[in-house]
Structure formats: structure tokens, C-alpha cells
Design a protein around this motif. Structure first.
Motif, PDB file in Angstrom:
ATOM      1  N   PHE A  83      -2.159   6.066 -17.658  1.00 38.42           N
ATOM      2  CA  PHE A  83      -3.252   5.111 -17.460  1.00 38.42           C
ATOM      3  C   PHE A  83      -2.856   4.034 -16.449  1.00 38.42           C
ATOM      4  O   PHE A  83      -3.668   3.625 -15.610  1.00 38.42           O
ATOM      5  CB  PHE A  83      -3.615   4.458 -18.790  1.00 38.42           C
ATOM      6  N   ALA A  84      -1.621   3.568 -16.530  1.00 37.33           N
ATOM      7  CA  ALA A  84      -1.167   2.525 -15.612  1.00 37.33           C
ATOM      8  C   ALA A  84      -1.197   3.004 -14.166  1.00 37.33           C
ATOM      9  O   ALA A  84      -1.566   2.249 -13.260  1.00 37.33           O
ATOM     10  CB  ALA A  84       0.247   2.078 -15.985  1.00 37.33           C
ATOM     11  N   SER A  85      -0.804   4.248 -13.935  1.00 36.61           N
ATOM     12  CA  SER A  85      -0.816   4.778 -12.573  1.00 36.61           C
ATOM     13  C   SER A  85      -2.223   4.820 -12.001  1.00 36.61           C
ATOM     14  O   SER A  85      -2.410   4.646 -10.787  1.00 36.61           O
ATOM     15  CB  SER A  85      -0.203   6.178 -12.552  1.00 36.61           C
ATOM     16  N   CYS A  86      -3.211   5.030 -12.855  1.00 37.95           N
ATOM     17  CA  CYS A  86      -4.605   5.084 -12.380  1.00 37.95           C
ATOM     18  C   CYS A  86      -5.198   3.690 -12.228  1.00 37.95           C
ATOM     19  O   CYS A  86      -5.665   3.310 -11.145  1.00 37.95           O
ATOM     20  CB  CYS A  86      -5.440   5.923 -13.346  1.00 37.95           C
ATOM     21  N   PHE A  87      -5.195   2.911 -13.311  1.00 36.79           N
ATOM     22  CA  PHE A  87      -5.846   1.608 -13.301  1.00 36.79           C
ATOM     23  C   PHE A  87      -5.155   0.634 -12.347  1.00 36.79           C
ATOM     24  O   PHE A  87      -5.819  -0.072 -11.580  1.00 36.79           O
ATOM     25  CB  PHE A  87      -5.865   1.012 -14.714  1.00 36.79           C
ATOM     26  N   PHE A  88      -3.828   0.588 -12.388  1.00 37.53           N
ATOM     27  CA  PHE A  88      -3.114  -0.370 -11.556  1.00 37.53           C
ATOM     28  C   PHE A  88      -3.291  -0.037 -10.076  1.00 37.53           C
ATOM     29  O   PHE A  88      -3.551  -0.934  -9.258  1.00 37.53           O
ATOM     30  CB  PHE A  88      -1.631  -0.375 -11.915  1.00 37.53           C
ATOM     31  N   THR A  89      -3.150   1.225  -9.718  1.00 34.96           N
ATOM     32  CA  THR A  89      -3.248   1.598  -8.306  1.00 34.96           C
ATOM     33  C   THR A  89      -4.629   1.299  -7.752  1.00 34.96           C
ATOM     34  O   THR A  89      -4.775   0.700  -6.674  1.00 34.96           O
ATOM     35  CB  THR A  89      -2.912   3.086  -8.132  1.00 34.96           C
ATOM     36  N   GLY A 145       0.811  -1.206   0.000  1.00 28.83           N
ATOM     37  CA  GLY A 145       0.000   0.000   0.000  1.00 28.83           C
ATOM     38  C   GLY A 145       0.849   1.262   0.000  1.00 28.83           C
ATOM     39  O   GLY A 145       0.527   2.238  -0.685  1.00 28.83           O
ATOM     40  N   SER A 146       1.954   1.251   0.731  1.00 29.67           N
ATOM     41  CA  SER A 146       2.847   2.411   0.762  1.00 29.67           C
ATOM     42  C   SER A 146       3.473   2.658  -0.609  1.00 29.67           C
ATOM     43  O   SER A 146       3.580   3.804  -1.067  1.00 29.67           O
ATOM     44  CB  SER A 146       3.942   2.199   1.809  1.00 29.67           C
ATOM     45  N   ILE A 147       3.885   1.567  -1.262  1.00 26.66           N
ATOM     46  CA  ILE A 147       4.479   1.716  -2.597  1.00 26.66           C
ATOM     47  C   ILE A 147       3.475   2.306  -3.582  1.00 26.66           C
ATOM     48  O   ILE A 147       3.795   3.233  -4.348  1.00 26.66           O
ATOM     49  CB  ILE A 147       4.999   0.355  -3.097  1.00 26.66           C
ATOM     50  N   CYS A 148       2.251   1.790  -3.549  1.00 27.50           N
ATOM     51  CA  CYS A 148       1.229   2.272  -4.493  1.00 27.50           C
ATOM     52  C   CYS A 148       0.813   3.703  -4.196  1.00 27.50           C
ATOM     53  O   CYS A 148       0.649   4.522  -5.115  1.00 27.50           O
ATOM     54  CB  CYS A 148       0.024   1.342  -4.464  1.00 27.50           C
ATOM     55  N   PHE A 149       0.644   4.045  -2.928  1.00 27.04           N
ATOM     56  CA  PHE A 149       0.220   5.401  -2.573  1.00 27.04           C
ATOM     57  C   PHE A 149       1.291   6.437  -2.899  1.00 27.04           C
ATOM     58  O   PHE A 149       0.968   7.602  -3.158  1.00 27.04           O
ATOM     59  CB  PHE A 149      -0.137   5.467  -1.093  1.00 27.04           C
ATOM     60  N   LEU A 150       2.561   6.030  -2.875  1.00 23.29           N
ATOM     61  CA  LEU A 150       3.636   6.966  -3.208  1.00 23.29           C
ATOM     62  C   LEU A 150       3.893   7.013  -4.714  1.00 23.29           C
ATOM     63  O   LEU A 150       3.980   8.095  -5.305  1.00 23.29           O
ATOM     64  CB  LEU A 150       4.919   6.560  -2.476  1.00 23.29           C
ATOM     65  N   ALA A 151       4.025   5.839  -5.338  1.00 25.86           N
ATOM     66  CA  ALA A 151       4.387   5.797  -6.747  1.00 25.86           C
ATOM     67  C   ALA A 151       3.225   6.160  -7.667  1.00 25.86           C
ATOM     68  O   ALA A 151       3.447   6.724  -8.745  1.00 25.86           O
ATOM     69  CB  ALA A 151       4.901   4.402  -7.115  1.00 25.86           C
ATOM     70  N   GLY A 152       1.982   5.858  -7.261  1.00 26.08           N
ATOM     71  CA  GLY A 152       0.838   6.123  -8.133  1.00 26.08           C
ATOM     72  C   GLY A 152       0.656   7.596  -8.467  1.00 26.08           C
ATOM     73  O   GLY A 152       0.697   7.975  -9.650  1.00 26.08           O
ATOM     74  N   PRO A 153       0.469   8.494  -7.481  1.00 23.27           N
ATOM     75  CA  PRO A 153       0.299   9.914  -7.809  1.00 23.27           C
ATOM     76  C   PRO A 153       1.523  10.532  -8.471  1.00 23.27           C
ATOM     77  O   PRO A 153       1.384  11.369  -9.380  1.00 23.27           O
ATOM     78  CB  PRO A 153       0.020  10.551  -6.436  1.00 23.27           C
ATOM     79  N   SER A 199      -7.088  -0.727  -9.015  1.00 23.56           N
ATOM     80  CA  SER A 199      -7.422  -2.153  -9.059  1.00 23.56           C
ATOM     81  C   SER A 199      -6.625  -2.949  -8.034  1.00 23.56           C
ATOM     82  O   SER A 199      -7.177  -3.795  -7.322  1.00 23.56           O
ATOM     83  CB  SER A 199      -7.159  -2.689 -10.468  1.00 23.56           C
ATOM     84  N   PHE A 200      -5.340  -2.673  -7.926  1.00 25.07           N
ATOM     85  CA  PHE A 200      -4.484  -3.435  -7.023  1.00 25.07           C
ATOM     86  C   PHE A 200      -4.856  -3.191  -5.567  1.00 25.07           C
ATOM     87  O   PHE A 200      -4.937  -4.116  -4.763  1.00 25.07           O
ATOM     88  CB  PHE A 200      -3.023  -3.054  -7.273  1.00 25.07           C
ATOM     89  N   LEU A 201      -5.101  -1.938  -5.214  1.00 29.40           N
ATOM     90  CA  LEU A 201      -5.432  -1.624  -3.826  1.00 29.40           C
ATOM     91  C   LEU A 201      -6.807  -2.150  -3.446  1.00 29.40           C
ATOM     92  O   LEU A 201      -7.004  -2.659  -2.343  1.00 29.40           O
ATOM     93  CB  LEU A 201      -5.347  -0.116  -3.595  1.00 29.40           C
ATOM     94  N   ASN A 202      -7.769  -2.027  -4.345  1.00 33.87           N
ATOM     95  CA  ASN A 202      -9.115  -2.515  -4.034  1.00 33.87           C
ATOM     96  C   ASN A 202      -9.136  -4.017  -3.801  1.00 33.87           C
ATOM     97  O   ASN A 202      -9.846  -4.501  -2.911  1.00 33.87           O
ATOM     98  CB  ASN A 202     -10.074  -2.165  -5.177  1.00 33.87           C
ATOM     99  N   PHE A 203      -8.358  -4.749  -4.564  1.00 35.46           N
ATOM    100  CA  PHE A 203      -8.412  -6.205  -4.462  1.00 35.46           C
ATOM    101  C   PHE A 203      -7.514  -6.732  -3.342  1.00 35.46           C
ATOM    102  O   PHE A 203      -7.966  -7.496  -2.482  1.00 35.46           O
ATOM    103  CB  PHE A 203      -8.006  -6.839  -5.798  1.00 35.46           C
ATOM    104  N   HIS A 204      -6.256  -6.325  -3.336  1.00 35.11           N
ATOM    105  CA  HIS A 204      -5.296  -6.904  -2.389  1.00 35.11           C
ATOM    106  C   HIS A 204      -5.302  -6.209  -1.028  1.00 35.11           C
ATOM    107  O   HIS A 204      -5.086  -6.864  -0.014  1.00 35.11           O
ATOM    108  CB  HIS A 204      -3.887  -6.858  -2.980  1.00 35.11           C
ATOM    109  N   LEU A 205      -5.536  -4.902  -1.004  1.00 34.08           N
ATOM    110  CA  LEU A 205      -5.463  -4.186   0.271  1.00 34.08           C
ATOM    111  C   LEU A 205      -6.804  -4.153   0.979  1.00 34.08           C
ATOM    112  O   LEU A 205      -6.896  -4.395   2.187  1.00 34.08           O
ATOM    113  CB  LEU A 205      -4.947  -2.767   0.029  1.00 34.08           C
ATOM    114  N   TYR A 206      -7.879  -3.862   0.225  1.00 35.48           N
ATOM    115  CA  TYR A 206      -9.204  -3.746   0.826  1.00 35.48           C
ATOM    116  C   TYR A 206     -10.058  -4.992   0.629  1.00 35.48           C
ATOM    117  O   TYR A 206     -11.193  -5.034   1.131  1.00 35.48           O
ATOM    118  CB  TYR A 206      -9.931  -2.526   0.253  1.00 35.48           C
TER     119      TYR A 206
END
Length: 383
Positions: A92-98, A47-55, A100-107
Motif C-alpha cells: 500500500f505504501a508503494s502505491c499511495f506514497f508514490t 522523482g527518480s527515487i520514487c519511480f525506481l523504488a515504487g514499482p 501522492s508524493f509525485l502529484n503534489f511535489h513533482l507535478y
């Protein structure tokens, strides 16, 4: 007595068959819980990686798109059209991947098969478009070096735009095939992937093989580019005279710099993508364990890191793009100073408006002079 023994044997056989069926169902993993294997510390790390790298990835690639769109010079060159396609895919990858990945694996959010496959299709579209844009860029550099005299004739802006449109059309079709029906729904169907729910092994094998082929073509193209560039660099290292030789050296140095830049991008792409593609190929052949699924989850974040690194390479190594970026910043600063100057003059007009009518009439000439001075100050600030 014989009938009782037969009944007991039938009961044991029935229990064994039920156990085998339940084991088969568990091994095929029809439940989404089989894919949500991350522990709490692992969720926090990813989650930390996605929240930092995504935006950061989104802002960087949007900045690249804005710089290219605001420059008529860059828009007229096929190389930067392909870079803009790559930046669009990474955005697009920063939006869709972040998401989709967070909704499924984190939440651990279950949106249903169609919603999940739509999000997965967006992720697949983004990364497929990114790899495809790198292939177009490699072909562009190949033609620039091996067909230098006919480069502008072979690759025009119109043909570059058509290639980008064709790339994205094929990418969209391939990415959303599972949503269109090529999916694995129940345990009665062929075994599903242990990495992605509802994804059939055959589709995963086809997509992974396609990415490996594209990466191979990019590698071959850049290997030929670097080979030709190194030969030209060695040939031109000797004493030369004349204006044509100087122009040829400058052009070849630019081609070598661009080739090395995109080769570095390719190297980073391979480091980030080969682990993911390896897990996908293994998933097609054998059944992955929970530990391997967790390793794949961490490796998949490298793809997002790759999208985050690409714009930095453009800003550091592409001189024209860096020059246009500085010009855009200067334009923004000039607009800001102009806005501040207008605000200052409006405040002066309001303060002068508070004077009486008699003083305004008697001091009409000084007011006019003060306004002219304000305009001069504003013009000096703008210039």
C-alpha cells in the motif's frame, strides 16, 4: 492643519495594520505554494527515487504475499501472518506514497482539500500499518522465547488474525481523522503544519507521539529477546547429549536467527523513520523554513526505501520463506514446460491432419504410436 496630521497618522496606522495582517497570513501559509518548495533538480532527484523504488517495492511485497498465500505451512504460522500484514502495508505504501508524493511535489497538482487528505490518509494508513505489524511481530517473537512452552496455546492462528484485523481497523480510523474533520482549513484557525497542508498541529503531534511510543515498545521487546537469546546461546554452547538437547538447540538457534532478522528490520526502520518523526516534532513546536521543508521531502523517501528493503530481508534470512519461494518458481517452470509440451503436441496433430484419408487409414497404427511417443516425451519433460 491638525486634521490633516490626524488623517496622515490614521493612514500610516492603517498601512501598518494591513502590513501586519498580510505578514501574519503569509506566516501561517494558507497557500499550497508554501508547501511546494522543491527546485527543478530536487524534483528530478526525488522523482527518480520514487519511480525506481515504487514499482520495485510493490512487486517485492506482492511476491511475499503470493508465497505466503500459496503455502499452507506458512499460512498456519502466526509469524508469517504478521509478515504478510507487513508486506500488505508496504505494498500500500508503494502505491499511495508514490502517487501522492509525485502529484503534489513533482507535478504541483492541487486536487482540493478532500482529495489531498484522502491520499494523505492512504499514506498514513500504509506506514501506520507497517509499524503496527512490526509491533505484532515483536510481540510474537517475545512470546515465542519467553513463553516457549505455552506459545502455541497463547498465540493461535485465530488470535493472530483477530489481532491483524483489529490493527487495521484502528489504523484506518486514525489515518483518516483529518478527512473526517480534524483539519486546519483557514488562517483564522490554529496554525497548520508546514509539512502537510490542511493538517492541524494537534493531530500531527498525536500521530507522531503514537509512532514514537510504538517504536519504543518494539525496541524494548527486541532488546529483551536478544538478551534472552544470548543467554540461552551461551548456556547451550557447552557439551550436551541426548535428542531433547539437540532439538532444544535447533529450536533456540531458529529463534535467535529470527530475533536477529527482525532486529535488523527494526534497525533499518529506525534509521528510515527517526529523521521524519524528528521533523514532525519540530514542526509542531516551531515554524519550519523552506530549507527544512526540502530536507523533510528527501527524508520522507527513506520510508519508501524501508518498505523496499523489508522483503529482501525476508528472502535472505527466512529459510522457510526462501524454500517456499524456490518451490513456487519450480512449479511455475513445470507449468511452463507443460504448456510448451501441449503446444508441441497440438502442432504435431495439425501436421498429421494434413495427410490424406487413405494414408491416415493405412498408417493408423503408426499414428497411434507417434502420439504415444509424444505423450511419453511430454511426461518426461514434466517429470
Amino acid at each position: 492643519m491638525a486634521s490633516e496630521l490626524e488623517q496622515e497618522a490614521t493612514t500610516v496606522l492603517y498601512l501598518n495594520e494591513s502590513t501586519n495582517i498580510s505578514t501574519t497570513v503569509a506566516s501561517l501559509c494558507n497557500s499550497l505554494k508554501c508547501y511546494m518548495v522543491l527546485s527543478t533538480p530536487e524534483k528530478k532527484a526525488i522523482g527518480s527515487i520514487c519511480f525506481l523504488a515504487g514499482p520495485v517495492t510493490f512487486l517485492e511485497n506482492i511476491l511475499v504475499l503470493v508465497v505466503i498465500a500459496s503455502s499452507a505451512t506458512l499460512r498456519g504460522r502466526p509469524s508469517y501472518l504478521f509478515i504478510s500484514s507487513l508486506a500488505l502495508a508496504d505494498a500500500f505504501a508503494s502505491c499511495f506514497f508514490t502517487v501522492s508524493f509525485l502529484n503534489f511535489h513533482l507535478y504541483s497538482k492541487d486536487d482540493g482539500a478532500d482529495n489531498y487528505l484522502f491520499k494523505l490518509g492512504g499514506v498514513t494508513m500504509a506506514f501506520t500499518g507497517s509499524v503496527g505489524s512490526l509491533l505484532l511481530t515483536a510481540l510474537d517473537r517475545y512470546l515465542c522465547i519467553y513463553q516457549a512452552s505455552n506459545y502455541k496455546v497463547l498465540l493461535t492462528c485465530t488470535r493472530a488474525k483477530l489481532a491483524i484485523v483489529l490493527l487495521w481497523c484502528v489504523t484506518i480510523i486514525i489515518s483518516f481523522l483529518p478527512l473526517m474533520g480534524w483539519r486546519c482549513t483557514t488562517w483564522l484557525d490554529p496554525p497548520c503544519s508546514r509539512l502537510f497542508p490542511y493538517v492541524d498541529h494537534h493531530y500531527l503531534a498525536c500521530w507522531t507521539g503514537l509512532q514514537l511510543v510504538v517504536l519504543f515498545l518494539i525496541t524494548v521487546a527486541y532488546a529483551l529477546i536478544l538478551l534472552k537469546a544470548n543467554r540461552h546461546e551461551a548456556a547451550m554452547s557447552g557439551p550436551k547429549c541426548g535428542r531433547s538437547s539437540i532439538k532444544g538447540q535447533a529450536r533456540m538457534r531458529m529463534d535467535i536467527q529470527l530475533a536477529r532478522t527482525f532486529s535488523l528490520i527494526l534497525l533499518i526502520l529506525a534509521v528510515c523513520w527517526l529523521p521524519v518523526l524528528s521533523f514532525m516534532m519540530v514542526d509542531v513546536m516551531v515554524t519550519l523554513t523552506d530549507k527544512q521543508q526540502r530536507m523533510f521531502a528527501f527524508c520522507s523517501t527513506l520510508c519508501l526505501v524501508n518498505s523496499c528493503v523489508n522483503p529482501l530481508l525476508y528472502a535472505l534470512r527466512c529459510r522457510d520463506l526462501r524454500r517456499e519461494l524456490l518451490a513456487l518458481f519450480k512449479c511455475c517452470m513445470a507449468c511452463r514446460e507443460h504448456t510448451l509440451g501441449n503446444t508441441y503436441s497440438i502442432r504435431n496433430e495439425k501436421s498429421l491432419g494434413k495427410k490424406s484419408k487413405d494414408q491416415a487409414v493405412s498408417d493408423s497404427n503408426p499414428d497411434t504410436v507417434s502420439e504415444s511417443v509424444d505423450h511419453q516425451q511430454n511426461s518426461i519433460q514434466i517429470s
